[in-house]
Design an enzyme around this catalytic site. Structure first.
Site, PDB file in Angstrom:
ATOM      1  N   CYS A 208      17.797   2.722  79.397  1.00 35.66           N
ATOM      2  CA  CYS A 208      17.281   1.659  80.261  1.00 35.66           C
ATOM      3  C   CYS A 208      18.205   1.388  81.445  1.00 35.66           C
ATOM      4  O   CYS A 208      17.792   0.831  82.449  1.00 35.66           O
ATOM      5  CB  CYS A 208      16.996   0.391  79.461  1.00 35.66           C
ATOM      6  SG  CYS A 208      18.315  -0.079  78.382  1.00 35.66           S
TER       7      CYS A 208
ATOM      8  N   HIS B 178      32.154  13.176  85.347  1.00 39.14           N
ATOM      9  CA  HIS B 178      31.214  12.063  85.237  1.00 39.14           C
ATOM     10  C   HIS B 178      30.576  12.028  83.849  1.00 39.14           C
ATOM     11  O   HIS B 178      30.467  10.972  83.236  1.00 39.14           O
ATOM     12  CB  HIS B 178      30.138  12.191  86.315  1.00 39.14           C
ATOM     13  CG  HIS B 178      29.101  11.107  86.241  1.00 39.14           C
ATOM     14  ND1 HIS B 178      29.305   9.861  86.779  1.00 39.14           N
ATOM     15  CD2 HIS B 178      27.882  11.065  85.665  1.00 39.14           C
ATOM     16  CE1 HIS B 178      28.244   9.101  86.538  1.00 39.14           C
ATOM     17  NE2 HIS B 178      27.360   9.810  85.867  1.00 39.14           N
TER      18      HIS B 178
END
Lengths: 453, 275
Positions: free
Chosen positions: A51, A99
Site C-alpha cells: 500500500c 535501494h
C-alpha cells in the site's frame, strides 16, 4: 557488466495514494504479459506492490531502457507514462541493488524498522519464481536482500524503538501491560491520530475497542471499522472501569477526565493499572491523573519527546545499517562482475593453485629439511599440473556451454557455487526446504528454478 | 568427607559462573549467556542436591539443627523456586536476585560452624521439615518479590516521570509481570510463613512447655508476621497493586534477612547457630 539492473518505483513519499492505487502491480505476471521473454531485452523481473510502495525490478541487456520498463508499467495499469513518470524514482545497477537492500531492511518504510515489508518482498519474490521471471540475478539479489535485512535487524537496534507518536504510545502500553490480549482500549473522540493509535493497539493484540464520540454516528462508524463497540459520550465515565487504555482526542476546551473522576473507578477495578494517552490540544485529561497510583498519563508532548529520543538513537543506528548495506552492495557488485567467463576461469585456477601450494607446504614440512632442491621443484611442478589438469575439463565445459544463448550466467553461477569461489558460508540447513519439495528427477534433470545456496 | 569437599568446590564454582553469566546475560541482552548461566546454575544445583542428600544421610534429622545445613538448604530452595518460575512463567529476570543470593547463602553456609542444639533426634525430623521447610520456601518467595519489586519500582519511576525510556532494555518484562511475581510471593509465601510460625510455637509447647518463650527470634518473627499479614490482607482484600505492594514486600524481605543474620547469628537465642 553485461546485464543492466533497473529498479523503478514509487512510494509514499513520491506519490499520493491515488497514484499508488492506480499503478499498483498486484500479482503482475511479467512472463505472461510478454514483458520477460527468454531472448528479449528483459530477462528477469520482479514486481513489488504494497500500500505504500510499488516497484519493478528488471534485469535487461543493454537493449532495454528505463523508459521501456515505464511504458510496460503504465500500459499494464491503463495509465500513461507522462502521468506516471513525475512520481517515480529510477535506480540503475548498484544503486538499484542498494535501494532494494534498503527497502528489505525496512529503512525506507514509512515506519522505519517495521517488519511487514520483508514479508511482502518475500511474497513478491515467490510470485516471480512461480511465474518464471526470476533467474540467476534476481534469485541471488533477493536472497542477498533477505540476508541483509536479517543482518540489519540483528546487528543494529534500528527496529527496536518507536518513531511515530501512535506507535510510541503502543510501546509504552506494552511496557505497562505486557501481553495485551486481556486489555480493552477506549477511544474518546474519533480523530485521525486516535484511529491510527487504535490500529496499532489492535495489531498489538488488544481484546476490544470501545469508541465514545460526541457525534454517536461517527463513533459508530469508526467502531465498525475496528470491530469494536460504540457508546454514548455521556456513558464515558461509567465505562472507564472496564477499560485499561484510554486514547483521548476530543476538541473539548476543558478537561474531560480528572483525577477525582478516577478514584472510584480505580477502586472498582481493584487498582488494575490504567494508561491514558492524551493526544488532544488543548489537553483532555487533567495532568493530576498521573499522580494517582497505578495510573499513567502521557500527553502529546511526552510522546513527542519519546519519539525524538528514539529518532536520535535511530540516526546512530542508521549509520550502522548503511554501513552494512554498503558492504553487502560491494560484495554483490563483485559477484555481478564475476559472472563473466574469464574471472571465473582465473578464480578456478587460482583456487587450484592455492590448494596445491597448501598441500605442498604440508608435505615438505613432513619430509623435513633434507629434501633436495630438485625434489622440491619436481614436487611443485607436480602439484600445480595436477591442479590445472583437474580444472581443465570443467573450464572446457564452461567455455562450450557459455556459447549457448542465455546459458552463460547460469553455468558460471553454478560453477562458482559448486567450487565456492565466493568463499561464502553456507548454512547446514540451506537446502532443507528443497529436500521435501523438489522431486529427485528435477534435481537430476538440473531443472531447479530456485537458485538458493 | 572428601567427596563432600569436592562437591563444595564444584558447587561454588558453578554457582559463581552461573551468577556472573546471568548478570552479564541480563544486562548485556545476550540470550546465549543466559542459557549458559542456566546450565551452569543447573549443574551446580544438581551437585548441591547431592551434597544436601549426603549431609542428610550422614547426620540424619539432626542436620536440620546445623547452621551450615540451614543456609545451604535456603539457597537450594531459592534456586528451586527460581527454576520453577523460570520454567512456568518465563520470569528469568529473577535470576538477578536468585543466583547471587543462592551463591551468597551457600558461601556463608560454609563459614558457619555446626550448632549444638540439644534435641532428641528422632523427634526432630518431621517437625523441622515443617517448620524450616515452610519458612524457607516463604523466604525464597520473598526474595523473588524483592527482586521483582525493585525492578518494578525502577521501571515504574521511569514511566511515571517520563524519563528517558531510550536504551531501556526492550526485553525487560512489563510492570504487570513484576506485579504478578509479587502477587505470587504474597499468595504462596504468607500461608507458608504462617505454617512455619505455628509449627514453631507448637514445638515450643513440647520442648519448653510454653508456647511463647520470649526468645528474640520469636518476637522478631511475630512482628514480621504482622507486617506480612497486613500485606496479604491489603493485596487480596483491598486490591493493593503496584508500588505500595512492591515496597511492602521488599520491606518484609529486608526484615527477614535482618532476622536471619542478626538474630540467628548475633543474639543469644535458642535459634542461635553460633552457640
Amino acid at each position: 557488466m553485461k546485464q543492466k539492473i533497473f529498479l523503478i518505483g514509487l512510494n509514499h513519499r513520491t506519490a499520493g495514494v491515488e497514484i499508488r492505487e492506480a499503478y499498483a502491480l498486484k500479482d503482475c505476471n511479467t512472463v505472461e504479459l510478454g514483458f520477460v521473454t527468454p531472448a528479449g531485452p528483459v530477462s528477469e523481473a520482479l514486481a513489488l506492490s504494497t500500500c505504500n510502495r510499488v516497484e519493478i525490478l528488471a534485469v535487461t541487456d543493454h537493449r532495454a531502457t528505463a523508459d521501456d520498463v515505464l511504458q510496460f508499467w503504465a500500459s499494464h495499469c491503463g495509465g500513461s507514462v507522462p502521468q506516471l513518470k513525475p512520481h517515480v524514482y529510477i535506480h540503475e545497477d548498484l544503486e538499484a541493488v542498494k535501494h532494494l537492500f534498503t527497502v528489505a531492511a525496512s529503512l525506507d518504510s514509512m515506519v522505519v524498522g517495521e517488519p511487514q515489508i520483508l514479508g511482502q518482498l518475500k511474497d513478491a519474490y515467490r510470485k516471480s519464481v512461480e511465474f518464471g521471471s526470476a533467474k540467476v540475478i534476481i534469485n541471488r539479489l533477493l536472497h542477498k536482500a533477505f540476508s541483509v535485512a536479517k543482518r540489519v535487524r540483528t546487528e543494529t537496534a534500528i527496529a527496536s524503538s518507536a518513531v511515530s507518536i501512535s506507535y510510541a504510545a503502543v510501546e509504552l502500553a506494552k511496557k505497562i501491560f505486557g501481553d495485551m490480549s486481556d486489555n480493552r482500549a477506549m477511544l474518546v473522540g474519533a480523530g485521525e491520530m486516535a484511529e491510527l493509535a487504535a490500529t496499532h493497539l489492535i495489531n498489538a493484540g488488544v481484546k476490544d475497542i470501545v469508541v465514545a464520540n460526541r457525534t454517536f454516528e461517527r463513533g459508530e462508524e469508526l467502531a465498525r471499522r475496528m470491530n469494536g463497540t460504540a457508546i454514548m459520550f455521556e456513558e464515558l465515565h461509567r465505562k472507564l472501569a472496564d477499560v485499561d487504555i484510554v486514547i483521548s482526542s476530543t476538541g473539548a476546551t476543558e478537561a474531560v477526565i480528572r483525577a477525582k473522576d478516577l478514584r472510584g473507578v480505580l477502586k472498582k477495578r481493584r487498582n488494575r493499572p490504567m494508561f491514558f494517552i492524551d493526544i488532544a490540544v488543548p489537553r483532555d485529561i487533567d495532568p493530576d491523573v498521573n499522580g494517582l497510583d497505578n495510573v499513567y498519563l502521557y500527553d502529546i508532548d511526552d510522546l513527542k519527546e519519546v519519539v525524538e529520543e528514539n529518532l536520535a538513537q535511530r540516526r546512530e543506528e542508521a549509520i550502522k545499517a548503511e554501513a552494512i548495506i554498503a558492504s553487502e552492495t560491494r560484495q554483490f557488485a563483485r559477484w555481478l562482475e564475476s559472472l563473466e567467463l574469464n574471472p571465473t576461469i582465473c578464480d578456478l585456477l587460482e583456487r587450484g593453485e592455492d590448494i596445491a601450494a597448501r598441500e605442498l607446504a604440508r608435505t615438505l614440512k613432513r619430509l623435513g629439511p633434507d629434501v633436495s632442491d630438485e625434489t622440491r621443484e619436481a614436487l611443485e611442478t607436480l602439484v600445480v599440473s595436477i591442479a590445472h589438469k583437474l580444472y581443465h575439463e570443467p573450464i572446457a565445459f564452461l567455455k562450450r556451454r557459455t556459447q549457448e544463448e542465455g546459458a552463460a550466467q547460469r553455468f558460471i553461477d553454478t560453477t562458482r557455487r559448486m567450487f565456492n569461489l565466493d568463499g561464502e558460508d553456507v548454512p547446514e540447513d540451506a537446502h532443507a526446504d528443497r529436500k521435501k519439495v523438489v522431486p529427485l528427477r528435477a534435481v537430476c534433470g538440473g531443472r531447479t528454478s530456485e537458485n538458493q545456496h | 568427607m572428601e567427596l563432600y569437599d569436592v562437591l563444595q568446590i564444584g558447587i561454588t564454582v558453578l554457582y559463581t559462573f552461573g551468577a556472573v553469566l546471568f548478570i552479564g546475560g541480563m544486562l548485556g541482552m545476550r540470550p546465549g549467556l543466559k542459557t549458559a548461566a542456566g546450565l551452569s546454575s543447573g549443574a551446580g544445583f544438581a551437585l548441591h542436591t547431592l551434597s544436601l542428600a549426603l549431609y542428610f544421610k550422614l547426620m540424619g534429622y539432626g542436620s536440620f539443627l546445623e547452621g551450615d545445613f540451614h543456609l545451604s538448604l535456603l539457597g537450594w530452595v531459592l534456586l528451586a523456586i527460581f527454576f520453577a518460575l523460570w520454567w512456568r512463567l518465563k520470569l528469568d529476570f529473577l535470576a538477578l536476585a536468585a543466583s547471587p543470593l543462592a551463591l551468597l547463602l551457600y558461601l556463608s553456609s560454609m563459614s558457619v560452624p555446626g550448632t549444638k542444639v540439644l534435641m532428641p533426634k528422632a523427634l526432630a525430623g518431621s517437625f523441622f521439615m515443617l517448620h524450616i521447610g515452610s519458612l524457607f520456601f516463604s523466604l525464597a518467595f520473598l526474595a523473588m518479590a524483592f527482586a521483582a519489586g525493585a525492578l518494578f519500582m525502577h521501571l515504574e519511576r521511569k514511566i511515571k516521570t517520563k524519563e528517558k525510556l531510550v536504551g531501556f532494555r526492550k526485553d525487560l518484562p512489563s510492570l504487570n509481570t513484576f506485579d504478578h511475581a509479587n502477587h505470587l510471593a504474597v499468595v504462596f509465601g504468607f500461608p507458608l510463613y504462617t505454617v512455619g510460625l505455628l509449627s514453631g510455637f507448637i514445638w515450643a509447647r513440647f520442648a519448653w512447655g510454653r508456647i511463647v518463650t520470649g526468645d528474640p527470634k520469636e518476637i522478631v518473627s511475630l512482628a514480621i508476621w504482622v507486617v506480612y499479614a497486613y500485606l496479604f490482607h491489603q493485596r487480596l482484600a483491598m486490591g493493593w497493586r503496584g508500588r505500595k505492594a512492591a515496597m511492602l514486600a521488599m520491606a518484609v524481605f529486608a526484615f527477614c534477612v535482618f532476622s536471619l543474620v542478626v538474630v540467628n547469628f548475633m543474639v543469644p537465642s535458642h535459634h542461635n547457630f553460633m552457640q
